[in-house]
Design an enzyme around this catalytic site. Structure first.
Site, PDB file in Angstrom:
ATOM      1  N   SER A   6       0.835  -1.198   0.000  1.00 51.28           N
ATOM      2  CA  SER A   6       0.000   0.000   0.000  1.00 51.28           C
ATOM      3  C   SER A   6       0.871   1.250   0.000  1.00 51.28           C
ATOM      4  CB  SER A   6      -0.911   0.011   1.231  1.00 51.28           C
ATOM      5  OG  SER A   6      -1.492   1.292   1.348  1.00 51.28           O
ATOM      6  N   HIS A  29      -1.233  -1.378  -4.302  1.00 55.72           N
ATOM      7  CA  HIS A  29      -2.487  -0.968  -3.665  1.00 55.72           C
ATOM      8  C   HIS A  29      -2.503   0.550  -3.478  1.00 55.72           C
ATOM      9  CE1 HIS A  29      -6.050  -1.876  -1.173  1.00 55.72           C
ATOM     10  NE2 HIS A  29      -5.640  -0.913  -0.368  1.00 55.72           N
ATOM     11  N   ASP A  31      -4.720   3.673  -1.998  1.00 53.14           N
ATOM     12  CA  ASP A  31      -5.820   4.013  -1.092  1.00 53.14           C
ATOM     13  C   ASP A  31      -6.338   5.412  -1.362  1.00 53.14           C
ATOM     14  OD1 ASP A  31      -6.128   1.743   0.722  1.00 53.14           O
ATOM     15  OD2 ASP A  31      -4.043   2.161   1.264  1.00 53.14           O
ATOM     16  N   MET A  33      -9.029   8.264  -0.336  1.00 52.62           N
ATOM     17  CA  MET A  33      -9.889   8.658   0.789  1.00 52.62           C
ATOM     18  C   MET A  33     -10.442  10.065   0.570  1.00 52.62           C
ATOM     19  SD  MET A  33      -7.389   7.492   3.841  1.00 52.62           S
ATOM     20  CE  MET A  33      -6.600   5.884   3.879  1.00 52.62           C
ATOM     21  N   HIS A  62      -8.332   1.182  -4.165  1.00 51.77           N
ATOM     22  CA  HIS A  62      -9.300   0.996  -3.071  1.00 51.77           C
ATOM     23  C   HIS A  62      -9.982   2.332  -2.798  1.00 51.77           C
ATOM     24  CE1 HIS A  62      -9.667   0.130   1.571  1.00 51.77           C
ATOM     25  NE2 HIS A  62     -10.847   0.230   0.985  1.00 51.77           N
ATOM     26  N   MET A  64     -12.203   4.575  -0.824  1.00 51.04           N
ATOM     27  CA  MET A  64     -12.892   4.814   0.454  1.00 51.04           C
ATOM     28  C   MET A  64     -13.638   6.131   0.294  1.00 51.04           C
ATOM     29  SD  MET A  64      -9.823   3.544   2.925  1.00 51.04           S
ATOM     30  CE  MET A  64      -8.644   3.516   1.586  1.00 51.04           C
ATOM     31  N   MET A 133     -11.764  -5.774   5.273  1.00 56.04           N
ATOM     32  CA  MET A 133     -10.908  -4.872   6.055  1.00 56.04           C
ATOM     33  C   MET A 133     -10.563  -5.552   7.376  1.00 56.04           C
ATOM     34  SD  MET A 133     -10.439  -2.221   4.144  1.00 56.04           S
ATOM     35  CE  MET A 133      -9.334  -1.467   5.339  1.00 56.04           C
ATOM     36  N   GLY A 138      -9.018   4.077   6.892  1.00 53.54           N
ATOM     37  CA  GLY A 138      -8.676   5.482   7.109  1.00 53.54           C
ATOM     38  C   GLY A 138      -7.194   5.723   7.382  1.00 53.54           C
ATOM     39  N   PHE A 139      -6.545   4.773   8.018  1.00 50.87           N
ATOM     40  CA  PHE A 139      -5.147   4.987   8.392  1.00 50.87           C
ATOM     41  C   PHE A 139      -4.335   3.703   8.289  1.00 50.87           C
ATOM     42  CE2 PHE A 139      -7.867   7.972  10.550  1.00 50.87           C
ATOM     43  CZ  PHE A 139      -7.247   9.187  10.311  1.00 50.87           C
ATOM     44  N   GLY A 140      -3.059   3.858   7.965  1.00 50.58           N
ATOM     45  CA  GLY A 140      -2.154   2.716   7.991  1.00 50.58           C
ATOM     46  C   GLY A 140      -1.644   2.508   9.411  1.00 50.58           C
ATOM     47  N   GLY A 141      -0.922   1.412   9.609  1.00 46.45           N
ATOM     48  CA  GLY A 141      -0.239   1.182  10.881  1.00 46.45           C
ATOM     49  C   GLY A 141      -1.100   0.742  12.048  1.00 46.45           C
ATOM     50  N   ASP A 167      -7.052  -6.299   4.012  1.00 47.40           N
ATOM     51  CA  ASP A 167      -6.380  -4.998   4.037  1.00 47.40           C
ATOM     52  C   ASP A 167      -6.261  -4.486   5.466  1.00 47.40           C
ATOM     53  OD1 ASP A 167      -5.354  -2.526   3.459  1.00 47.40           O
ATOM     54  OD2 ASP A 167      -7.119  -1.785   2.386  1.00 47.40           O
ATOM     55  N   GLY A 168      -5.004  -4.362   5.921  1.00 43.27           N
ATOM     56  CA  GLY A 168      -4.743  -3.723   7.208  1.00 43.27           C
ATOM     57  C   GLY A 168      -4.061  -4.612   8.225  1.00 43.27           C
ATOM     58  N   GLY A 169      -2.930  -4.136   8.739  1.00 48.98           N
ATOM     59  CA  GLY A 169      -2.270  -4.832   9.845  1.00 48.98           C
ATOM     60  C   GLY A 169      -1.572  -6.127   9.489  1.00 48.98           C
ATOM     61  N   GLY A 189       1.020  -2.262   3.960  1.00 47.68           N
ATOM     62  CA  GLY A 189       1.615  -0.927   3.859  1.00 47.68           C
ATOM     63  C   GLY A 189       2.849  -0.843   4.713  1.00 47.68           C
TER      64      GLY A 189
HETATM   65  C1  DX5 Z   1      -6.430   1.671   5.451  1.00 45.94           C
HETATM   66  C2  DX5 Z   1      -5.931   1.298   4.090  1.00 45.94           C
HETATM   67  C3  DX5 Z   1      -4.855   0.273   4.071  1.00 45.94           C
HETATM   68  C4  DX5 Z   1      -3.596   0.681   4.771  1.00 45.94           C
HETATM   69  C5  DX5 Z   1      -2.886  -0.560   5.216  1.00 45.94           C
HETATM   70  O1  DX5 Z   1      -7.526   2.513   5.292  1.00 45.94           O
HETATM   71  O2  DX5 Z   1      -7.002   0.808   3.324  1.00 45.94           O
HETATM   72  O3  DX5 Z   1      -4.577  -0.116   2.735  1.00 45.94           O
HETATM   73  O4  DX5 Z   1      -2.735   1.435   3.981  1.00 45.94           O
HETATM   74  O5  DX5 Z   1      -1.772  -0.182   5.959  1.00 45.94           O
HETATM   75  P1  DX5 Z   1      -1.055  -1.148   6.987  1.00 45.94           P
HETATM   76  O6  DX5 Z   1      -0.537  -2.319   6.208  1.00 45.94           O
HETATM   77  O7  DX5 Z   1       0.003  -0.286   7.548  1.00 45.94           O
HETATM   78  O8  DX5 Z   1      -2.093  -1.568   7.990  1.00 45.94           O
HETATM   79 ZN    ZN Z   2      -6.593  -0.099   1.320  1.00 45.99          ZN
END
Ligand code: DX5
Ligand code: ZN
Length: 208
Positions: A6, A29, A31, A33, A62, A64, A133, A138-141, A167-169, A189
């Site tokens: 991502s 990927h 994102d 938003m 993706h 959002m 999801m 909304g946010f990475g990490g 997607d995520g974590g 990501g």
């Molecule tokens: C969150 C995004 C994800 C995000 C994943 O809204 O859709 O794609 O970038 O990031 P990580 O891998 O850091 O959770």
């Molecule tokens: Zn995403």
């Protein structure tokens, strides 16, 4: 396992080089938003179009967005190969899937963590892929929500041929849970771009 790094976790001051670092991945990927559907704003179709000539990786966009339908043409034009949008959006689902397909891209629906998996059932035949999801969008990490693996199992049971992305974590620990549940594609990501060596991380993740 297919891996989709991502770009949200990349260094935005040198995006071109960042894309080169992940060339061994399976998809890229992106994102998108809107500050309404999720409480964050990322980047738009111009950035996606600027990245398009820098890699041959398929673009996994993706959306959002509260209203994805109006933006489908712009992302198709920017080079999207796959467009996913949320089942919780405010646009007609069938029409939005059809608009993506009409433009020659693959289409899929995304589920937020609180949305029941059954919400997808009416659309199983109308999409190429679905994305679960594993964090609040909304946010990475953020931390991986393990209970979401039940959704993956339910989708694979009902529609064995449908690709499932999460997607995520995703990290070295949680990717094992994804593999066990039958996930086909993992977005990562932080796990890729913030790894000491992005290429090594991709290789490890792909080995699942
Ligand atoms: C969150 C995004 C994800 C995000 C994943 O809204 O859709 O794609 O970038 O990031 P990580 O891998 O850091 O959770
Ligand atoms: Zn995403």
């Amino acid at each position: 396992m297919q891996i989709a790094p991502s770009v949200l976790a990349a260094d935005f001051t040198r995006l071109g080089e960042e894309i080169e670092r992940v060339s061994s991945a399976d998809l890229l990927h992106l994102d998108i938003m809107d500050g309404h559907f999720v409480p964050n704003i990322s980047y738009g179709p111009e950035v996606v179009a600027a990245l398009r000539p820098l890699t041959t990786l398929p673009f996994d966009v993706h959306l959002m967005l509260e209203h994805p339908l109006a933006y489908v043409p712009a992302f198709l034009k920017a080079g999207a190969d796959l467009i996913t949008f949320h089942v919780e959006c405010k646009d007609p689902i069938e029409e939005t899937l059809a608009a993506i397909h009409k433009g020659g891209a693959k289409a899929g629906l995304v589920l937020k963590p609180a949305t029941p998996v059954e919400t997808l059932w009416p659309w199983l035949d109308a999409m190429d892929i679905t994305m679960v999801m594993t964090v609040e969008p909304g946010f990475g990490g953020q931390s991986f929500m393990e209970p979401m693996m039940d959704k993956v199992r339910a989708i694979k049971k009902r529609a064995p041929g449908l690709l499932v992305e999460v997607d995520g974590g995703v990290n070295d620990r949680t990717i094992q849970l994804c593999a066990q549940a039958g996930v086909d594609i993992c977005v990562a990501g932080t796990g890729v771009f913030r790894a000491e060596n992005a290429e090594e991380a991709i290789k490890r993740f792909q080995s699942w």
